[in-house]
Design a protein around this motif. Sequence first.
Motif, PDB file in Angstrom:
ATOM      1  N   UNK A  14       0.794  -1.220   0.137  1.00 50.03           N
ATOM      2  CA  UNK A  14       0.044   0.081   0.004  1.00 50.03           C
ATOM      3  C   UNK A  14       0.784   1.249   0.144  1.00 50.03           C
ATOM      4  N   UNK A  15       2.130   1.261   0.344  1.00 46.80           N
ATOM      5  CA  UNK A  15       3.044   2.510   0.455  1.00 46.80           C
ATOM      6  C   UNK A  15       4.330   2.078   1.493  1.00 46.80           C
ATOM      7  N   UNK A  16       4.845   3.076   1.634  1.00 48.29           N
ATOM      8  CA  UNK A  16       5.932   3.162   2.587  1.00 48.29           C
ATOM      9  C   UNK A  16       5.973   3.634   3.756  1.00 48.29           C
ATOM     10  N   UNK A  17       6.239   3.117   4.725  1.00 47.47           N
ATOM     11  CA  UNK A  17       6.084   3.317   6.209  1.00 47.47           C
ATOM     12  C   UNK A  17       7.192   4.653   6.273  1.00 47.47           C
ATOM     13  N   UNK A  18       7.193   5.397   7.505  1.00 44.55           N
ATOM     14  CA  UNK A  18       8.039   6.389   7.337  1.00 44.55           C
ATOM     15  C   UNK A  18       9.318   5.934   7.403  1.00 44.55           C
ATOM     16  N   UNK A  19       9.782   4.892   8.130  1.00 44.94           N
ATOM     17  CA  UNK A  19      11.140   4.508   8.171  1.00 44.94           C
ATOM     18  C   UNK A  19      11.591   3.988   6.694  1.00 44.94           C
ATOM     19  N   UNK A  20      10.739   3.527   5.991  1.00 38.49           N
ATOM     20  CA  UNK A  20      11.246   2.945   4.639  1.00 38.49           C
ATOM     21  C   UNK A  20      11.462   4.102   3.755  1.00 38.49           C
ATOM     22  N   UNK A  21      10.482   5.171   4.005  1.00 39.27           N
ATOM     23  CA  UNK A  21      10.677   6.405   2.984  1.00 39.27           C
ATOM     24  C   UNK A  21      11.765   7.016   3.417  1.00 39.27           C
ATOM     25  N   UNK A  22      12.022   7.212   4.762  1.00 37.57           N
ATOM     26  CA  UNK A  22      13.495   8.028   5.103  1.00 37.57           C
ATOM     27  C   UNK A  22      14.462   7.361   4.659  1.00 37.57           C
ATOM     28  N   UNK A  23      14.754   6.078   4.586  1.00 40.09           N
ATOM     29  CA  UNK A  23      15.854   5.374   3.787  1.00 40.09           C
ATOM     30  C   UNK A  23      15.871   5.628   2.646  1.00 40.09           C
ATOM     31  N   UNK A  24      14.729   5.482   1.838  1.00 46.45           N
ATOM     32  CA  UNK A  24      14.654   5.783   0.319  1.00 46.45           C
ATOM     33  C   UNK A  24      15.334   6.889   0.068  1.00 46.45           C
ATOM     34  N   UNK A  25      14.827   8.089   0.428  1.00 49.15           N
ATOM     35  CA  UNK A  25      15.281   9.339   0.141  1.00 49.15           C
ATOM     36  C   UNK A  25      16.638   9.715   0.655  1.00 49.15           C
ATOM     37  N   UNK A  26      16.749   9.177   1.925  1.00 50.70           N
ATOM     38  CA  UNK A  26      18.130   9.722   2.481  1.00 50.70           C
ATOM     39  C   UNK A  26      17.936  10.795   3.436  1.00 50.70           C
ATOM     40  N   UNK A  27      16.966  10.741   4.117  1.00 52.91           N
ATOM     41  CA  UNK A  27      16.699  11.869   5.343  1.00 52.91           C
ATOM     42  C   UNK A  27      16.538  10.852   6.642  1.00 52.91           C
ATOM     43  N   UNK A  28      16.385  11.755   7.601  1.00 47.39           N
ATOM     44  CA  UNK A  28      16.052  10.838   8.824  1.00 47.39           C
ATOM     45  C   UNK A  28      14.489  10.805   9.127  1.00 47.39           C
ATOM     46  N   UNK A  29      14.133  10.083   9.945  1.00 44.36           N
ATOM     47  CA  UNK A  29      12.623   9.720  10.339  1.00 44.36           C
ATOM     48  C   UNK A  29      12.259  10.995  10.909  1.00 44.36           C
ATOM     49  N   UNK A  30      13.211  11.395  11.831  1.00 44.19           N
ATOM     50  CA  UNK A  30      12.610  12.918  12.524  1.00 44.19           C
ATOM     51  C   UNK A  30      12.407  13.807  11.538  1.00 44.19           C
ATOM     52  N   UNK A  31      13.118  13.834  10.399  1.00 44.40           N
ATOM     53  CA  UNK A  31      13.011  15.197   9.519  1.00 44.40           C
ATOM     54  C   UNK A  31      11.551  14.798   8.885  1.00 44.40           C
TER      55      UNK A  31
END
Length: 273
Positions: A14-31
Amino acid sequence: MTRDAARPEPGTDDGLTVGRAAGLVGVSVRTLHHWDAIGLVRPSGRTRAGYRVYSGEDVARIHRVLVYRELGFELAQIGPILDDPGADATGHLRRQRRELVEQIERLHRMVGAVDRMLEASRTGMRLTPEQQVAIFGDDWRPEWTGEAERRWGRSAQWAQYAHRAAGRSPADWERVAAETDAFQADLAAAKRSGAAPGSPEANALAERHRALMSTYFDCTHAMQVCMGRMFTEDAGFAAHYDGIEPGLARWLADVLSANAAANGVDPETAAWE
């Protein structure tokens, strides 16, 4: 570590969770949490288990945010650009590009100045105090060089001077000193003869002065006007020129200003550039 980062990531189409999205684009989860909180990029979907997830369009928006941020835009500027269909995104980018080009040019000039200073330090040609007095005369004070460096050492012109001075031999300096003595003698003779600032004779002397200064650094007519002010306002310079011929410092300043005006420079607003 945030709770989302610590929680095991569910497998979903269904999509990317915050952790996976952060890892994909190269930013932190906090960002991503921060961007979500301020409404800049919010995950638009949820999984069947209730997890908030980023869609492909959400990830594309994250990438656009990163591009604008890299270009120097504030986060508060980026949101309206992305959300307003009528926003002139191309115009924003063009203005930002101009600013970046100007910044690059400034950095190139700074690098050039540093390189010239490094080269001057590497070659290390400096006259000893004894050589300075022998070449420039008994009234020369070797400490003047240090005083000049303290006053102008951070300028691009000083970097040019240091670079050019580093490559000169004592014979070169003797030639420069002889040219300077001859020029100052001609200045005094012209003043005594009544040559008026702005006259062909005086303008020719002003151009000789600019050529002489340009052996040290690239000298403009505006810079000459600034030098003329210094010749009259600085007690040391005034004493030097007036010691050659009474009133010479003021006369030389007027000569430089008149010649600058003839070359399109307003002496009243002339600046060191």
